[in-house]
Design an enzyme around this catalytic site. Structure first.
Site, PDB file in Angstrom:
ATOM      1  N   CYS A 122      49.647  57.517  25.527  1.00 20.59           N
ATOM      2  CA  CYS A 122      48.578  56.583  25.925  1.00 20.59           C
ATOM      3  C   CYS A 122      48.024  55.850  24.698  1.00 20.59           C
ATOM      4  O   CYS A 122      47.718  54.659  24.769  1.00 20.59           O
ATOM      5  CB  CYS A 122      47.443  57.319  26.638  1.00 20.59           C
ATOM      6  SG  CYS A 122      47.795  57.771  28.353  1.00 20.59           S
ATOM      7  N   CYS A 203      50.664  53.812  34.843  1.00 22.67           N
ATOM      8  CA  CYS A 203      52.089  53.722  34.557  1.00 22.67           C
ATOM      9  C   CYS A 203      52.882  54.491  35.621  1.00 22.67           C
ATOM     10  O   CYS A 203      52.385  55.471  36.202  1.00 22.67           O
ATOM     11  CB  CYS A 203      52.386  54.329  33.194  1.00 22.67           C
ATOM     12  SG  CYS A 203      51.667  53.414  31.824  1.00 22.67           S
ATOM     13  N   CYS A 206      53.217  58.325  35.607  1.00 27.78           N
ATOM     14  CA  CYS A 206      51.931  59.043  35.621  1.00 27.78           C
ATOM     15  C   CYS A 206      51.086  58.706  36.845  1.00 27.78           C
ATOM     16  O   CYS A 206      49.865  58.901  36.839  1.00 27.78           O
ATOM     17  CB  CYS A 206      51.167  58.731  34.339  1.00 27.78           C
ATOM     18  SG  CYS A 206      52.090  59.188  32.855  1.00 27.78           S
ATOM     19  N   CYS A 231      42.827  58.076  30.050  1.00 27.24           N
ATOM     20  CA  CYS A 231      43.819  57.679  29.046  1.00 27.24           C
ATOM     21  C   CYS A 231      43.164  57.366  27.718  1.00 27.24           C
ATOM     22  O   CYS A 231      43.846  57.119  26.737  1.00 27.24           O
ATOM     23  CB  CYS A 231      44.606  56.471  29.525  1.00 27.24           C
ATOM     24  SG  CYS A 231      43.566  55.052  29.864  1.00 27.24           S
TER      25      CYS A 231
HETATM   26  S1  SF4 Z   1      49.879  56.576  31.476  1.00 29.49           S
HETATM   27 FE1  SF4 Z   1      51.725  57.827  31.082  1.00 29.49          FE
HETATM   28  S2  SF4 Z   1      53.413  56.427  30.541  1.00 29.49           S
HETATM   29 FE2  SF4 Z   1      51.443  55.292  30.471  1.00 29.49          FE
HETATM   30  S3  SF4 Z   1      50.861  55.335  28.376  1.00 29.49           S
HETATM   31 FE3  SF4 Z   1      49.829  57.094  29.321  1.00 29.49          FE
HETATM   32  S4  SF4 Z   1      51.262  58.838  29.179  1.00 29.49           S
HETATM   33 FE4  SF4 Z   1      52.398  56.973  28.642  1.00 29.49          FE
END
Ligand code: SF4
Length: 245
Positions: A122, A203, A206, A231
């Site tokens: 993140c 994302c 996730c 995040c």
């Molecule tokens: S939401 Fe998941 S894929 Fe997106 S930046 Fe964070 S950890 Fe990475």
């Protein structure tokens, strides 16, 4: 069944909440005329805010983070916004070299291996590009609502972030029904994944659909403890500089 038919409901006070959100945006734009940015996640709340900005001709830049892990349906909203409103969407991406190095070392599925690796992903894909997006801005706009989770229950209409910029949350007092009533009334474009029981979309790796009765953000980082599920974009004690890129 569509999200509009599932969630849109006219409730008492809706019009005054809309008027208040417009007033928050108008005053934010006039107080921070040099550069003020809507950091849109392209989720339902942010699509409402973009519509308000466009409808009221407010001098607020529209910007988003293209993490490299978004659903195709989410990415498709960028040209839809530009076509619908005639506004350019600024797109910020992570540094390619950082992504290549991280994935080489930790793999494509590192976010499932530990909270530390998830937060590092993140930081690299969201926080560092966000810092670039907000560079030179005195204020930014987000779509946080108090109803979204316990950790957001006290979200104010405006607050300083860790860098001293003002973050405005014009929909802080809106309900989910308000969001969808506005979308239905104004024919606001929205992510079709909302029709598939994904109220909160991040994302692809996730985000999952939620079941009836599950909390609003249960489909985000669902394998982690509830208190870890942010995040860093909206966590005041986790400044970008501390999390690192
Ligand atoms: S939401 Fe998941 S894929 Fe997106 S930046 Fe964070 S950890 Fe990475």
């Amino acid at each position: 069944m569509s999200a509009v038919s599932l969630y849109a409901r006219a409730t008492e006070g809706h019009e005054s909440r809309v008027a208040h959100a417009i007033a928050v945006l108008q005053s934010a734009a006039s107080e921070h005329a040099a550069r003020i940015v809507q950091a849109t996640s392209l989720g339902a709340e942010d699509m409402v805010i973009t519509d308000l900005i466009a409808r009221h001709h407010l001098p607020i830049a529209i910007a988003t983070l293209e993490t490299g892990k978004l659903h195709a349906q989410t990415l498709a909203l960028i040209p839809r916004i530009e076509a619908r409103y005639g506004l350019a969407v600024e797109v910020y991406r992570p540094v390619t070299e950082s992504v290549v190095t991280f994935v080489k070392k930790n793999g494509e599925r590192a976010m499932y291996d530990s909270i530390e690796l998830r937060k590092a992903c993140c930081a690299m894909r969201k926080l560092e590009p966000l810092a670039r997006m907000l560079s030179g801005a005195g204020a930014w706009i987000a779509g946080l609502r108090r109803e979204q989770s316990d950790t957001r229950a006290l979200v104010p209409f405006s607050e300083p972030d860790e860098r001293g910029r003002i973050k405005f949350n014009p929909l802080a007092d809106w309900s989910w029904a308000d969001v969808w009533h506005y979308i239905a009334t104004h024919d606001v474009p929205y992510n079709p994944l909302h029709d598939e029981f994904m109220p909160s979309i991040g994302c692809e790796p996730c985000t999952r659909a939620i079941a009836v009765g599950e909390p609003f953000r249960a489909g985000r980082w669902w394998w982690e403890d509830e208190n870890a599920r942010e995040c860093g974009l909206h966590v005041k004690d986790a400044p970008v500089s501390m999390i690192g890129a």
